[in-house]
Every structure is written in structure tokens, then in C-alpha cells.
Design a protein around this motif. Structure first.
Motif, PDB file in Angstrom:
ATOM      1  N   ILE A  22       0.868  -1.185   0.000  1.00 30.40           N
ATOM      2  CA  ILE A  22       0.000   0.000   0.000  1.00 30.40           C
ATOM      3  C   ILE A  22       0.900   1.229   0.000  1.00 30.40           C
ATOM      4  CG2 ILE A  22      -1.887   1.182   1.181  1.00 30.40           C
ATOM      5  CD1 ILE A  22      -2.419  -1.574   2.600  1.00 30.40           C
ATOM      6  N   VAL A  23       1.039   1.867  -1.138  1.00 31.15           N
ATOM      7  CA  VAL A  23       1.962   2.993  -1.280  1.00 31.15           C
ATOM      8  C   VAL A  23       1.270   4.158  -1.993  1.00 31.15           C
ATOM      9  CG1 VAL A  23       4.029   1.551  -1.307  1.00 31.15           C
ATOM     10  CG2 VAL A  23       2.860   2.052  -3.444  1.00 31.15           C
ATOM     11  N   GLY A  24       1.748   5.365  -1.701  1.00 29.29           N
ATOM     12  CA  GLY A  24       1.200   6.549  -2.339  1.00 29.29           C
ATOM     13  C   GLY A  24      -0.001   7.094  -1.599  1.00 29.29           C
ATOM     14  N   GLN A  25      -0.207   8.412  -1.690  1.00 24.75           N
ATOM     15  CA  GLN A  25      -1.279   9.079  -0.958  1.00 24.75           C
ATOM     16  C   GLN A  25      -2.653   8.482  -1.243  1.00 24.75           C
ATOM     17  OE1 GLN A  25      -1.137  12.123   1.269  1.00 24.75           O
ATOM     18  NE2 GLN A  25      -3.047  11.049   1.698  1.00 24.75           N
ATOM     19  N   GLN A  26      -2.972   8.228  -2.514  1.00 24.96           N
ATOM     20  CA  GLN A  26      -4.309   7.755  -2.868  1.00 24.96           C
ATOM     21  C   GLN A  26      -4.595   6.369  -2.291  1.00 24.96           C
ATOM     22  OE1 GLN A  26      -5.159   7.941  -7.060  1.00 24.96           O
ATOM     23  NE2 GLN A  26      -7.223   7.119  -6.840  1.00 24.96           N
ATOM     24  N   SER A  27      -3.659   5.422  -2.464  1.00 25.65           N
ATOM     25  CA  SER A  27      -3.862   4.055  -1.962  1.00 25.65           C
ATOM     26  C   SER A  27      -3.904   4.024  -0.444  1.00 25.65           C
ATOM     27  CB  SER A  27      -2.744   3.148  -2.472  1.00 25.65           C
ATOM     28  OG  SER A  27      -2.812   3.013  -3.862  1.00 25.65           O
ATOM     29  N   ILE A  28      -3.039   4.807   0.189  1.00 24.76           N
ATOM     30  CA  ILE A  28      -2.999   4.817   1.651  1.00 24.76           C
ATOM     31  C   ILE A  28      -4.277   5.431   2.215  1.00 24.76           C
ATOM     32  CG2 ILE A  28      -1.841   5.878   3.630  1.00 24.76           C
ATOM     33  CD1 ILE A  28       0.812   5.413   2.170  1.00 24.76           C
ATOM     34  N   SER A  29      -4.756   6.519   1.608  1.00 24.88           N
ATOM     35  CA  SER A  29      -6.003   7.148   2.073  1.00 24.88           C
ATOM     36  C   SER A  29      -7.176   6.181   1.935  1.00 24.88           C
ATOM     37  CB  SER A  29      -6.288   8.421   1.275  1.00 24.88           C
ATOM     38  OG  SER A  29      -5.292   9.392   1.502  1.00 24.88           O
ATOM     39  N   ALA A  30      -7.241   5.470   0.801  1.00 24.95           N
ATOM     40  CA  ALA A  30      -8.344   4.522   0.573  1.00 24.95           C
ATOM     41  C   ALA A  30      -8.311   3.394   1.598  1.00 24.95           C
ATOM     42  CB  ALA A  30      -8.262   3.955  -0.834  1.00 24.95           C
ATOM     43  N   PHE A  31      -7.110   2.984   2.019  1.00 19.40           N
ATOM     44  CA  PHE A  31      -6.981   1.886   2.978  1.00 19.40           C
ATOM     45  C   PHE A  31      -7.258   2.343   4.406  1.00 19.40           C
ATOM     46  CE2 PHE A  31      -4.404  -0.652   5.946  1.00 19.40           C
ATOM     47  CZ  PHE A  31      -4.920  -1.913   5.697  1.00 19.40           C
ATOM     48  N   LEU A  32      -6.665   3.448   4.807  1.00 21.13           N
ATOM     49  CA  LEU A  32      -6.784   3.890   6.194  1.00 21.13           C
ATOM     50  C   LEU A  32      -8.113   4.571   6.486  1.00 21.13           C
ATOM     51  CD1 LEU A  32      -3.217   5.311   6.990  1.00 21.13           C
ATOM     52  CD2 LEU A  32      -4.132   3.037   7.478  1.00 21.13           C
ATOM     53  N   GLU A  33      -8.718   5.192   5.470  1.00 18.52           N
ATOM     54  CA  GLU A  33      -9.966   5.921   5.682  1.00 18.52           C
ATOM     55  C   GLU A  33     -10.997   5.546   4.612  1.00 18.52           C
ATOM     56  OE1 GLU A  33      -8.591   9.930   7.855  1.00 18.52           O
ATOM     57  OE2 GLU A  33      -7.915   9.826   5.774  1.00 18.52           O
ATOM     58  N   PRO A  34     -11.411   4.273   4.595  1.00 22.84           N
ATOM     59  CA  PRO A  34     -12.375   3.814   3.577  1.00 22.84           C
ATOM     60  C   PRO A  34     -13.723   4.498   3.746  1.00 22.84           C
ATOM     61  CG  PRO A  34     -12.097   2.139   5.271  1.00 22.84           C
ATOM     62  CD  PRO A  34     -11.070   3.200   5.547  1.00 22.84           C
ATOM     63  N   LYS A  35     -14.436   4.712   2.641  1.00 20.93           N
ATOM     64  CA  LYS A  35     -15.690   5.457   2.674  1.00 20.93           C
ATOM     65  C   LYS A  35     -16.839   4.615   2.123  1.00 20.93           C
ATOM     66  CE  LYS A  35     -13.388   9.929   2.009  1.00 20.93           C
ATOM     67  NZ  LYS A  35     -12.031   9.358   2.115  1.00 20.93           N
ATOM     68  N   LEU A  36     -18.002   4.721   2.757  1.00 21.15           N
ATOM     69  CA  LEU A  36     -19.184   4.012   2.286  1.00 21.15           C
ATOM     70  C   LEU A  36     -19.568   4.436   0.873  1.00 21.15           C
ATOM     71  CD1 LEU A  36     -21.392   4.033   5.512  1.00 21.15           C
ATOM     72  CD2 LEU A  36     -20.386   2.027   4.417  1.00 21.15           C
ATOM     73  N   SER A  37     -19.231   5.657   0.498  1.00 19.52           N
ATOM     74  CA  SER A  37     -19.553   6.150  -0.844  1.00 19.52           C
ATOM     75  C   SER A  37     -18.825   5.370  -1.936  1.00 19.52           C
ATOM     76  CB  SER A  37     -19.209   7.636  -0.966  1.00 19.52           C
ATOM     77  OG  SER A  37     -17.825   7.859  -0.728  1.00 19.52           O
TER      78      SER A  37
END
Length: 574
Positions: free
Chosen positions: A32-47
Motif C-alpha cells: 500500500i503505497v502513495g497518498q491515494q492508496s494509503i487514504s483509501a486503505f486507512l480511511e475507507p468510505k461508504l460512498s
């Protein structure tokens, strides 16, 4: 690197907090690398959840339910007795209640009826129901129930199957089937738990009703997030991979759980010294799920459902105490039956080489747990068959990583009365005369997958770091964002060869556990617990050179929550 470039390289959370470099490194080790992948993993959204209408059969299913709601036809939910099944059942019961429909439910008795859609019980329920237009919805079962579904059709039910087990070659003759594992189903997440499929049905129904002006000033659209605590518990308990859609659902469900809106779950947490406002996946796996499961294992799964749909705090508290006591009974049965199983295996002159298959008069309610215990002991797939009636045996199977249990059992289907399941767990029934041949064929089937080579599972250490250095508020808060842990996202494991054990005490009735306190290079002292390592107490006192493998955990005592190091192993240099 200049200040501007360095600032761009920093990884930030949504609130602007910069991620600790150590946390970024751990994520990188998991790919899991990079801002986008890390954000999606650490802060997943119901949307980010895919549409329910990507699931094959959803259009037909919601039309059937919408018609039943409009015409006030009866709805029967047919569940399973494990955690996935009882949470699925409870979720739909609560959902339909939000819609003003008092659906009925039925869960077979594990000890006397067994798994799935039972024809005799279905006939009895049908005879008591005078409604000619009625709907049957299965949850966490039904994908292989061909004859029972045919009977339901004859009895006048519109049948909806919601399941996540591997479908058989011949499709079940239901009016609608929801199962992401159907070959031509375009739904992107194939490993939903049964409760995840049930939740998606609720999503589809709500969306359809909203589009057709079902909700008005007198009827408010239900907030489905309130049901996600049930999804979290059922999904974690069923040990499906916790990434993608499952991760989004469970993460949101743990947030809902912390709001204490479900009286039963909140009471069960408090009855087992858990902080309901801060539940972790290990709490679900080792504390909450076993108590819910205990009801079904002792033949009273309806009590688990009654807990999960409790309308008052007092009802929740009463049933929570009952289920906690039931779990103690289940533990005692399990200890006895595991000892019997090990004795039978070691006394047998002929033992299967690549799998463990035993048959006897074991308690059917703990067959799955005993199978899991035997997998852990012998490191090979296991089938525990229990005599239930005459020459008929029913049982549970559990697997090891890398062996597809469903595929292995399917190759023996000509010997079986019935079977179902998925990669890691399955159930089956068989006649006594076919057991010897089944043992032989199942062993061969396991060999085909492993070629006789199975590595003993070992916990991989994620990083070497002193307990004192890891147990800092920011690191622990950011590490907690890795939750939920489970298949596909294991709990991080750390190694420490520097910290000193400054206090040690053997605890428990048989002194089999250790309570520890660790000191590092600074003044800070960190509490620790080591389950099952009580025998190492004296070694810890006399050997200074030691390697401690641990993971952060939560201790909730007298209303106070604190972090502690849960030690999984201690290795000594001498």
C-alpha cells in the motif's frame, strides 16, 4: 530534498495529520503505497461501495419484496445458526421492521435438524400460515437446497436465496438468487460474508422503494448505517478476506458498534468486560462471536437473534448474561470432545497422511471448533463426523491456507448425502458405509493440491521495534487505522530484544498466563499480557537475553481503557 519537495512527499490523513514514517513503511510492506492508496486503505468510505444492482438477481429480488410490502404479504427469513447466519437474520428483521413489516424468521436446530432449508420445518410453518402469497428469503444458506426450494415453490412461496457459499453446478430453482460467486455475476466483490449479501439486499430494496416514492411524510427511509454493526460482527466472525468491500463495511460497522445503538451487542460487550465504544476485530473474534455462536452450538440459536434485535436494555442484558453462561458450557463440551478426538486419532492404526478425518459419537454442536483445534495441532485439513441418526453422520471440515476445502470435498461428492461451504470451511453428511472410502478419496484430493508439501504456518514479524518506542500515542492511533484485522489484512506483529521485564506474575486459575510490565531506555513502563505462556515465568526471571514477539492490544478494566502489549512468544538466547 528541499522543503517543498519534502512536504509533497508527506502522507497525510483527511484531517491533515502527517503519517508517521514508521506507519508508512509498514503500509509499504503490505503493498500500500502513495497518498491515494494509503487514504483509501486507512480511511475507507461508504460512498465507494459498488451498486447493489451490479449483483445478479438483485432486480428480481427487490421486485418480489416490493410487491410483498405493497400488498402486505408475509415474509419468512430462513437463517443459519452461526454468527454469520444470526446476524444476517437479525439484520433483515430489523430492516423490515423499519419499513413497518413484521417479518417472521426460522433457524433450524443444529442438534436435531442440521444446516439449511429443512423441508419438514418448512411444511409445518406453511401449514400455520394461511397467506397464499408469501415470500421466503434465505440468508447464509440455500444455494444448494434444490429439493427444499422446489417444495417452497409448490407451497406457494416466492423464494429469494441470499448466500455466499460456493454454488453447485446445477442452479437452485429459486425466483431470485443473490450470491456474488455465481459464475456470471458481475458484482466485483466475490468474498462477501452472508451478512454482507443480506445487507446488499437491504440496500437494493431501499434504493428501489426510494425511486418508487414508497417513503413520504409518514414513512421515513431507514438509515442503513445503523445495521452495519451486525455486518461487522458477522463478517469478522466468518473469517472472509477483509479488503475491498468487506473492509469498507466492517470499518463503518465498527464505528456504528461504538455508538451503542444495538442494545444486545452493547450488553454482550459489557458482560464480557469489553469497552463497547472502542471495539477491535480481535474482540469480535475472541469475545463477541463465541458467545453468539454458543447459542446455536447448544441448539438455541433463536436466543442469539433475540439478543441482536432486543428492543430494550434490560432484554439485551438478560440475554447477554445467558449467552455468556452458555459459552462456558460450550467450552467444557469442547475440551471433552477435543480430548476424545485426539485419543481416537492417536489410537487409530490407520491414519490419513495428508488430512485428518475422524468419525464418532461426538457432539455435533462443537464439531467445527474441534476440527479447527485439530487443524492447529496437526497442520492439515480436518473433517469431524458426528453420528446423528442411525447410520448417518454429519460433520464440519476446516482447512489450512493454500488448500481449497470445497474443491477437495466436491471430488468426493458421489459418496456424500450432501455438502456445502467454501475454501476454508464446509459441512457435509454421509452414510457410515461410505466413510472409509471417503477418508481415502479425501486424502488423495488433498494430496493433489499440496503434493504432500505443507509448511508449518509461522507469524511473520513486521518490524523490530522496542515496546516503549511503539507505545506512543500517535503511532498507536495511526496503527489502529489498520483495523479491521483478519484474512488478507493480518494484525501487525513486532519483535523486541531490548526491553526489560521489570515485573512478572503468573495468573489464571492454573497460572497458565503471564502479566508483565516492560521497561525500556526511558522511564516509561508498559503493561503486557502473555496468554498461554505461564510456563515461562521462571525463564523470564533468570534470562536477561530474550526476544519478545508482541502486538498492541486493549485492556478494559473497571471502566478504564488502556493499551497493553499482547505477547505471542518469548525466545531465550540460552
Amino acid at each position: 530534498m528541499n522543503d517543498i519537495a519534502q512536504n509533497k512527499a508527506l502522507i497525510r490523513l483527511a484531517d491533515g495529520t502527517v503519517l508517521d514514517p514508521f506507519i508508512v513503511r509498514l503500509l509499504g510492506q503490505r503493498g500500500i503505497v502513495g497518498q491515494q492508496s494509503i487514504s483509501a486503505f486507512l480511511e475507507p468510505k461508504l460512498s465507494e461501495l459498488p451498486s447493489p444492482f451490479l449483483m445478479k438477481g438483485m432486480e428480481q429480488a427487490v421486485q418480489i419484496v416490493a410487491n410483498a410490502l405493497s400488498n402486505k404479504h408475509s415474509i419468512l427469513i430462513w437463517g443459519d445458526y452461526d454468527v454469520d447466519g444470526t446476524t444476517s437474520t437479525s439484520l433483515l428483521l430489523r430492516f423490515f421492521k423499519y419499513l413497518g413489516c413484521n417479518a417472521q424468521y426460522y433457524i433450524p436446530n443444529r442438534l436435531t435438524e442440521g444446516y439449511g432449508l429443512q423441508e419438514d420445518a418448512l411444511k409445518r410453518i406453511s401449514d400455520r400460515n394461511s397467506d397464499e402469497n408469501r415470500v421466503l428469503i434465505t440468508v447464509d444458506n440455500g444455494i444448494s437446497a434444490h429439493s427444499a426450494v422446489e417444495l417452497a415453490n409448490k407451497l406457494g412461496y416466492k423464494t429469494i436465496i441470499t448466500d455466499h457459499h460456493t454454488p453447485p453446478r446445477e442452479p437452485v430453482p429459486a425466483d431470485a438468487v443473490l450470491n456474488p460467486k455465481q459464475i456470471d455475476c458481475p458484482f466485483p466483490a466475490k468474498n462477501l460474508a452472508g451478512v454482507g449479501v443480506a445487507f446488499y439486499l437491504a440496500m437494493g430494496i431501499r434504493s428501489h422503494l426510494h425511486s418508487n416514492d414508497f417513503f413520504d411524510d409518514t414513512r421515513t427511509a431507514p438509515n442503513l448505517k445503523l445495521l452495519l454493526d451486525l455486518v461487522a460482527v458477522g463478517t469478522v466472525a466468518d473469517m472472509v478476506p477483509l479488503h475491498g468491500v468487506n473492509r469498507i463495511l466492517v470499518r463503518a460497522g465498527m464505528e456504528t458498534l461504538s455508538q451503542c445503538s444495538n442494545f444486545g451487542l452493547t450488553a454482550l460487550c459489557r458482560a464480557n468486560s469489553l469497552d463497547p465504544t472502542f471495539i477491535r476485530s480481535e474482540d469480535i473474534s475472541f469475545q463477541i462471536a463465541p458467545k453468539i455462536n454458543a447459542a446455536g452450538r447448544l441448539g438455541v440459536a433463536n436466543r442469539a437473534v433475540e439478543l441482536l434485535i432486543a428492543d430494550t436494555k434490560s432484554d439485551g442484558q438478560s440475554i447477554a448474561r445467558e449467552l455468556t453462561k452458555n459459552n462456558e458450557k460450550r467450552k467444557n463440551i469442547n475440551i471433552k470432545e477435543l480430548a476424545n478426538a485426539i485419543h481416537d486419532i492417536e489410537a487409530s492404526e490407520k491414519t490419513s497422511k495428508y488430512a485428518t478425518v475422524i468419525a464418532g459419537e461426538y457432539h455435533i454442536g462443537v464439531a467445527g471448533i474441534v476440527a479447527s483445534n485439530l487443524v492447529e495441532k496437526y497442520n492439515k485439513p480436518c473433517v469431524v463426523l458426528c453420528k446423528v441418526d442411525g447410520d448417518t453422520y454429519k460433520g464440519s471440515a476446516r482447512s489450512i491456507p493454500g488448500v481449497d476445502l470445497y474443491v477437495a470435498i466436491e471430488k468426493c461428492d458421489e459418496l456424500l448425502l450432501g455438502f456445502g461451504g467454501h475454501t476454508m470451511a464446509a459441512g457435509l453428511s454421509i452414510s457410515a458405509e461410505n466413510i472409509p472410502k471417503f477418508k481415502e478419496l479425501f486424502d488423495e484430493s488433498i494430496y493433489e493440491q499440496t503434493q504432500g508439501k505443507v509448511d508449518k504456518p509461522t507469524a511473520e514479524v513486521d518490524a523490530d521495534i522496542e515496546i516503549e518506542d511503539l507505545f506512543k500515542n500517535q503511532k498507536l492511533r495511526q496503527l489502529h487505522l489498520f483495523e479491521p484485522f483478519g484474512q488478507g489484512n493480518p494484525q501487525p506483529i513486532f519483535r523486541d530484544s531490548e526491553s526489560r521485564i521489570v515485573e512478572i506474575m503468573a495468573i489464571g486459575k492454573d497460572k497458565s498466563h503471564l502479566r508483565l510490565r516492560f521497561g525500556g531506555s526511558g522511564r516509561k513502563v508498559t503493561d503486557g499480557i502473555a496468554f498461554g505462556l505461564g510456563c515461562l515465568a521462571e525463564h523470564c526471571r533468570t534470562n536477561k537475553d530474550k526476544e519478545i514477539v508482541y502486538t498492541p492490544s486493549i485492556n478494559f478494566f473497571r471502566g478504564k481503557r488502556s493499551w497493553q502489549a499482547r505477547v505471542t512468544s518469548i525466545e531465550f538466547s540460552k
